[in-house]
Scaffold this active site. Structure first.
Site, PDB file in Angstrom:
ATOM      1  N   THR B  93      -7.093   0.794  -2.312  1.00 49.21           N
ATOM      2  CA  THR B  93      -7.485   1.968  -3.091  1.00 49.21           C
ATOM      3  C   THR B  93      -7.582   1.559  -4.552  1.00 49.21           C
ATOM      4  O   THR B  93      -6.580   1.186  -5.168  1.00 49.21           O
ATOM      5  CB  THR B  93      -6.443   3.103  -2.945  1.00 49.21           C
ATOM      6  N   LYS B 168     -11.916   8.803  -1.714  1.00 48.98           N
ATOM      7  CA  LYS B 168     -10.458   8.680  -1.622  1.00 48.98           C
ATOM      8  C   LYS B 168      -9.780   9.470  -2.739  1.00 48.98           C
ATOM      9  O   LYS B 168      -8.747  10.107  -2.530  1.00 48.98           O
ATOM     10  CB  LYS B 168     -10.064   7.202  -1.691  1.00 48.98           C
ATOM     11  N   LYS B 236      -0.295   5.745  -8.664  1.00 50.20           N
ATOM     12  CA  LYS B 236      -1.423   4.843  -8.926  1.00 50.20           C
ATOM     13  C   LYS B 236      -2.739   5.546  -8.591  1.00 50.20           C
ATOM     14  O   LYS B 236      -3.698   5.522  -9.363  1.00 50.20           O
ATOM     15  CB  LYS B 236      -1.291   3.572  -8.075  1.00 50.20           C
TER      16      LYS B 236
HETATM   17  N1  LIG Z   1       0.872   2.326   2.614  1.00 51.06           N
HETATM   18  C1  LIG Z   1       0.062   3.321   2.915  1.00 51.06           C
HETATM   19  O1  LIG Z   1       0.447   4.270   3.626  1.00 51.06           O
HETATM   20  C2  LIG Z   1      -1.328   3.329   2.414  1.00 51.06           C
HETATM   21  C3  LIG Z   1      -1.742   2.415   1.466  1.00 51.06           C
HETATM   22  N2  LIG Z   1      -3.034   2.433   0.978  1.00 51.06           N
HETATM   23  C4  LIG Z   1      -3.476   1.486  -0.050  1.00 51.06           C
HETATM   24  O2  LIG Z   1      -3.582   0.209   0.541  1.00 51.06           O
HETATM   25  C5  LIG Z   1      -3.266  -0.794  -0.407  1.00 51.06           C
HETATM   26  C6  LIG Z   1      -2.156  -1.674   0.154  1.00 51.06           C
HETATM   27  O3  LIG Z   1      -1.052  -0.870   0.466  1.00 51.06           O
HETATM   28  P1  LIG Z   1       0.199  -1.429   1.279  1.00 51.06           P
HETATM   29  O4  LIG Z   1      -0.260  -2.289   2.367  1.00 51.06           O
HETATM   30  O5  LIG Z   1       1.036  -0.253   1.608  1.00 51.06           O
HETATM   31  O6  LIG Z   1       0.914  -2.279   0.159  1.00 51.06           O
HETATM   32  P2  LIG Z   1       2.030  -3.422   0.282  1.00 51.06           P
HETATM   33  O7  LIG Z   1       2.761  -3.428  -1.002  1.00 51.06           O
HETATM   34  O8  LIG Z   1       2.809  -3.274   1.546  1.00 51.06           O
HETATM   35  O9  LIG Z   1       1.147  -4.738   0.407  1.00 51.06           O
HETATM   36  C7  LIG Z   1       0.366  -5.207  -0.654  1.00 51.06           C
HETATM   37  C8  LIG Z   1      -0.276  -6.485  -0.234  1.00 51.06           C
HETATM   38  O10 LIG Z   1      -1.129  -6.933  -1.252  1.00 51.06           O
HETATM   39  C9  LIG Z   1      -0.742  -8.253  -1.667  1.00 51.06           C
HETATM   40  N3  LIG Z   1      -1.006  -8.399  -3.094  1.00 51.06           N
HETATM   41  C10 LIG Z   1      -0.748  -7.488  -4.068  1.00 51.06           C
HETATM   42  N4  LIG Z   1      -1.152  -7.958  -5.248  1.00 51.06           N
HETATM   43  C11 LIG Z   1      -1.686  -9.171  -5.035  1.00 51.06           C
HETATM   44  C12 LIG Z   1      -2.280 -10.138  -5.871  1.00 51.06           C
HETATM   45  N5  LIG Z   1      -2.428  -9.920  -7.211  1.00 51.06           N
HETATM   46  N6  LIG Z   1      -2.711 -11.287  -5.312  1.00 51.06           N
HETATM   47  C13 LIG Z   1      -2.575 -11.495  -4.000  1.00 51.06           C
HETATM   48  N7  LIG Z   1      -2.032 -10.617  -3.143  1.00 51.06           N
HETATM   49  C14 LIG Z   1      -1.587  -9.454  -3.671  1.00 51.06           C
HETATM   50  C15 LIG Z   1       0.714  -8.347  -1.327  1.00 51.06           C
HETATM   51  O11 LIG Z   1       1.132  -9.676  -1.227  1.00 51.06           O
HETATM   52  P3  LIG Z   1       2.692 -10.054  -1.231  1.00 51.06           P
HETATM   53  O12 LIG Z   1       3.103  -9.961   0.212  1.00 51.06           O
HETATM   54  O13 LIG Z   1       2.722 -11.440  -1.736  1.00 51.06           O
HETATM   55  O14 LIG Z   1       3.393  -9.075  -2.134  1.00 51.06           O
HETATM   56  C16 LIG Z   1       0.709  -7.615   0.018  1.00 51.06           C
HETATM   57  O15 LIG Z   1       0.237  -8.420   1.027  1.00 51.06           O
HETATM   58  C17 LIG Z   1      -2.909  -0.071  -1.702  1.00 51.06           C
HETATM   59  O16 LIG Z   1      -4.028  -0.020  -2.542  1.00 51.06           O
HETATM   60  C18 LIG Z   1      -2.540   1.297  -1.217  1.00 51.06           C
HETATM   61  O17 LIG Z   1      -2.756   2.274  -2.222  1.00 51.06           O
HETATM   62  C19 LIG Z   1      -3.932   3.342   1.464  1.00 51.06           C
HETATM   63  C20 LIG Z   1      -3.578   4.259   2.427  1.00 51.06           C
HETATM   64  C21 LIG Z   1      -2.248   4.338   2.952  1.00 51.06           C
END
Ligand SMILES: NC(=O)C1=CN([C@@H]2O[C@H](COP(=O)(O)OP(=O)(O)OC[C@H]3O[C@@H](n4cnc5c(N)ncnc54)[C@H](OP(=O)(O)O)[C@@H]3O)[C@@H](O)[C@H]2O)C=CC1
Ligand SMILES: NC(=O)C1=CN([C@@H]2O[C@H](COP(=O)(O)OP(=O)(O)OC[C@H]3O[C@@H](n4cnc5c(N)ncnc54)[C@H](OP(=O)(O)O)[C@@H]3O)[C@@H](O)[C@H]2O)C=CC1
Ligand SMILES: NC(=O)C1=CN([C@@H]2O[C@H](COP(=O)(O)OP(=O)(O)OC[C@H]3O[C@@H](n4cnc5c(N)ncnc54)[C@H](OP(=O)(O)O)[C@@H]3O)[C@@H](O)[C@H]2O)C=CC1
Lengths: 287, 287, 287, 287
Positions: B93, B168, B236
């Site tokens: 997102t 979204k 966010k």
């Molecule tokens: N959780 C939810 O219910 C929902 C989430 N979303 C959206 O989906 C997205 C992901 O959410 P979610 O999976 O919950 O988040 P998490 O925090 O569980 O996972 C984030 C992921 O992104 C990686 N990451 C973040 N920043 C970087 C970077 N700069 N470089 C490389 N890898 C990076 C992290 O790696 P690392 O493991 O190394 O930290 C991890 O794998 C967000 O934008 C969120 O708003 C949308 C709908 C529902």
């Protein structure tokens, strides 16, 4: 069963009709007699020119009038004609205090009382598919439920006298915040220029879904508000909710805010518009 | 099909799993390599230590990371490894501007782009039942939809690049107002002392109904928030919505207000609580 | 001049004292007789046990009691004892409708009426430095102004009966928004960790300046609220303002919102705190 | 002293003029060279076509440009021309983070830095009566204060780099709530039909008093906004305040709300209106 129905407005008129169709012996009363005459012409049944006369001999008296003051006036008049063991059912949306007041007066005469505000709007009343939220004793509920069933799809006994009204307040509080959120979403989408039909398709199956989204999205996007539950009624109901909140030490920041936004809608000509007209104050074109 | 998945967080981990189970040749990358190792142990498939290596030779590269900055970093790195005619799909997102930025960089390399934020949460990702709102060209959508189908219950093509993200934003705007309304209702009911199970029974079939009412009412009344979509993510997303609103000349008063209420929730320890924790700031007991 | 003063609360007690010191022949009445006795012991003058007796023979009767209901009760009782040509002055903060109601009853008996709510608080009452905002006829104002001068620093004739109360509503509306802004500023500064004494020095000479900044900044920063104009009174006054707004088609979004924030202050124990305690709900430490 | 002034907008033009009149050797730079030429014609002094050239050899370089991005661009360019031991003073209203960023770059070159946002508006700049809120070291403040004195009525050293900007944020937060309260009061009064000149006379000596009441009441009542501090600037500043609040865990509900009301003012044509134009969205006549 011999029953009376007091107040043949948008809601009461069709509700009373369902009772007659179900075979009850219905006497109606309406302040403006013309509506009562029209009702009798259409449905049969009897009419009287004052609440007491209409209520005489009725096992149950139903009322659906305007606000607290109206409710107490009509109930007071009707109770004068009601016999011991009968029950007075108030479908008007009022404060819980008003319900308690009428219940007290009814009790003095040996009359039962149920506060029974409804949701479902004009369409629900006409189709006989209202939700009714009831406050009162089990005994009174047992008496009146089978009769109310003729215009209800759902009757829930919330608790003692007044709790039906408190439940209705909960309902309206939910709607106020929800509709403002929906309004901001529709306004945002229109300004951003995205295809709102597709947006609805995408978002209506998930966490943003609501009855209002399903039933008002299209009209809100077209700016059509000439139907539904009127802003004036909503403000009365929100006033009740805010007053009850004050009594119970609850804080309702967005409800209070949305109530003021409705004031702007009223001023721009929307007193009779549907509550979804909240979006109109956002979508105003630069003048 | 040879695909890559970048970002194995709460969402990406199960999404990538569905692709492998469907028979695709999946290479994963995660910043913290441990998660990628765990994923490969659990599912099979391959892993790489940087986005470019993971994306090499993939027909489609999927990403699901954190915010705008993360998204651009990961995409920039991945594009270096992607071949002409492949497509980059961003499930993160982000702002629409971020989507446009990445699409531009992709285009320079002859790579397609689809912004494809999702709703449905962790449960939706695990069950493969996400709603996906897409922005991009018809051609790119045609390429990627059948693959995304493995974790989607609904894929809607909203419009050109960026419109998935705007959709979204609409979704989150709806939820903010709706949840504050619901919170005030739950708070009011608890202060007024009415039976909230019966209230729900009475109101959930009508104009106040919402997904949140059906799925969060009980937990909100019990004060349980240790699950679901985190307040930090919500803020966010609301920040994005408010910025987009500024860009498009839209006014989002209640969205902005609720965003500040979430700041209070964060301060009281709720950064990881579900978004329904808005009710917690109202229900605080006198200290 | 022979005058009566009804209601010896925080405000009335010292106001009545100023009249006696100025040489008027003062008879006081207070519902709780103890306060009247104490007043007579301290100041001299006479007391009576009901409003009518106290008002008998008085050229002017002053009252300063609680809310609309109190005001009408006391006025009704007093008018029974008042002679033609005398004037009733109500210093209570009430609705304009309440003022009109009492004025009507007074007129029936040939008694004049001035609504004369005050600002300046307990300190203003004690120092005889109140601002008085008056509604009534020129003739009645001419009669009562020289007497009120004994506890006023400023007497302004706003317009006909009720306009004094509407002016007081304007005053309270200004304060509600202003104090919430100030509270957010103080809260922000404390979280950001800047030196708030120097901030005040820098900002108090310009466009952010206000009486509240000059008089409440230090106490707000220290979290001291055990003085001043009580939150309970403020909510009464805001309720009046919001009701009048409804009557006149005005929308007061922030006033309505701040009123709900005051509900949170009340719930956390602040019913008698100064109105600047709005900041307390923001500065709450994580529990 | 040899100084430079970068940015000859509404604020910078007269500020730079005061420096020259005080006998300093002033070189100016303005992006649009025409304004610099006009300034030199009017005041004398020198001009250059880029910030580095203008800053060469200056003991102090002053800047007053637009937002964070502008500020960093101009500072970066200027620093290239500045010598060790000189000081860069930024009068632009920016975020604290921006101030820290520039201070860091300045430090790398042995250049001092003071963030010094101002209040007092165009009139204050012209009369040389600005309030300046400063962040920086004692040494840098000692160097620059005597020079800034030429256009200041008050210079306050709030704390280290960034604290000048945080102080300015406090200032704007105060104003947002205060102006909305005042707007609702003016709107209420106009709907209620009371004499607003007399109301001001009655309320301006007490707890509702503010600089805005004293200086904007009359124009707000007449609907005149064609002067003063522009809504566009205010939104920039509120955006900064809300972002800083997010960083420091502060909640600013009314500030966020008023910021959205300003969005409505912008949409109705008020981007350059004075901030007191908040009242215009309330006073809109039914269309
Ligand atoms: N959780 C939810 O219910 C929902 C989430 N979303 C959206 O989906 C997205 C992901 O959410 P979610 O999976 O919950 O988040 P998490 O925090 O569980 O996972 C984030 C992921 O992104 C990686 N990451 C973040 N920043 C970087 C970077 N700069 N470089 C490389 N890898 C990076 C992290 O790696 P690392 O493991 O190394 O930290 C991890 O794998 C967000 O934008 C969120 O708003 C949308 C709908 C529902
Ligand atoms: N306090 C302040 O700073 C300011 C107050 N005001 C307004 O002035 C009014 C009085 O305030 P304050 O003096 O602080 O209030 P207090 O509570 O200190 O005093 C109220 C007085 O009114 C009497 N009273 C209340 N109800 C009745 C009734 N039904 N019948 C007879 N007497 C009654 C009380 O009698 P008893 O002693 O028996 O309780 C008491 O004498 C209020 O309307 C308030 O809003 C306005 C500006 C500032
Ligand atoms: N106006 C007011 O009442 C007050 C303003 N302020 C603050 O002071 C600052 C300046 O305001 P004001 O003077 O009114 O603004 P103006 O728009 O009148 O002037 C802005 C000045 O900055 C220059 N500028 C902007 N961006 C750049 C850039 N990227 N590179 C080079 N020059 C640039 C402009 O150059 P050009 O001429 O080429 O456009 C112009 O000289 C703002 O931060 C504002 O918030 C603070 C208090 C009061």
């Amino acid at each position: 069963m011999k029953v009376a129905f007091l107040g043949l407005g948008v809601m009461g008129y069709p509700m009373a009709g369902h009772l007659l169709k179900a075979g009850h012996e219905v006497t109606v009363y309406n302040r403006t007699a013309g509506k009562a005459r029209k009702w009798v012409e259409e449905h049969g049944g009897a009419m009287e020119n004052d609440p007491a006369a209409a209520s005489k001999g009725a096992a149950i008296v139903f009322a659906c009038v305007g606000n607290d003051g109206d409710s107490i006036d009509v109930a007071t008049a009707a109770l004068a004609g009601m016999g011991e063991g009968s029950v007075y059912v108030d479908h008007t949306t009022t404060s819980a205090a008003c319900a308690e007041e009428i219940a007290g007066r009814a009790a003095e005469r040996g009359v039962g009382f149920v506060d029974a505000p409804v949701s479902g709007g004009q369409a629900g009343a006409e189709k006989g598919a209202l939700s009714i939220m009831c406050g009162g004793s089990n005994a009174d509920l047992t008496t009146v439920s089978p009769v109310m069933d003729n215009y209800a799809k759902r009757i829930v006994h919330i608790g003692p006298v007044g709790h039906g009204q408190l439940c209705k307040a909960v309902n309206q509080i939910c709607i106020a915040g929800l509709l403002q959120g929906l309004s901001e979403a529709v306004h945002f989408g229109s300004r951003a220029g995205i295809d709102m039909d597709r947006v609805r398709e995408a978002v209506s199956g998930g966490a943003a879904q609501s009855w209002q989204m399903e039933n008002r999205w299209a009209t809100m996007n077209r700016g059509e508000f000439d139907f539904g539950f009127a802003v004036d009624w909503m403000r009365k109901d929100l006033r009740i909710a805010l007053d009850e909140a004050g009594r119970h030490g609850a804080s309702l920041p967005v409800t209070a805010l949305v109530d003021q936004f409705y004031a702007e809608v009223q001023e721009s000509g929307g007193r009779r518009w549907d509550t979804s007209s909240l979006v109109s104050r956002l979508n105003k074109k630069p003048s």
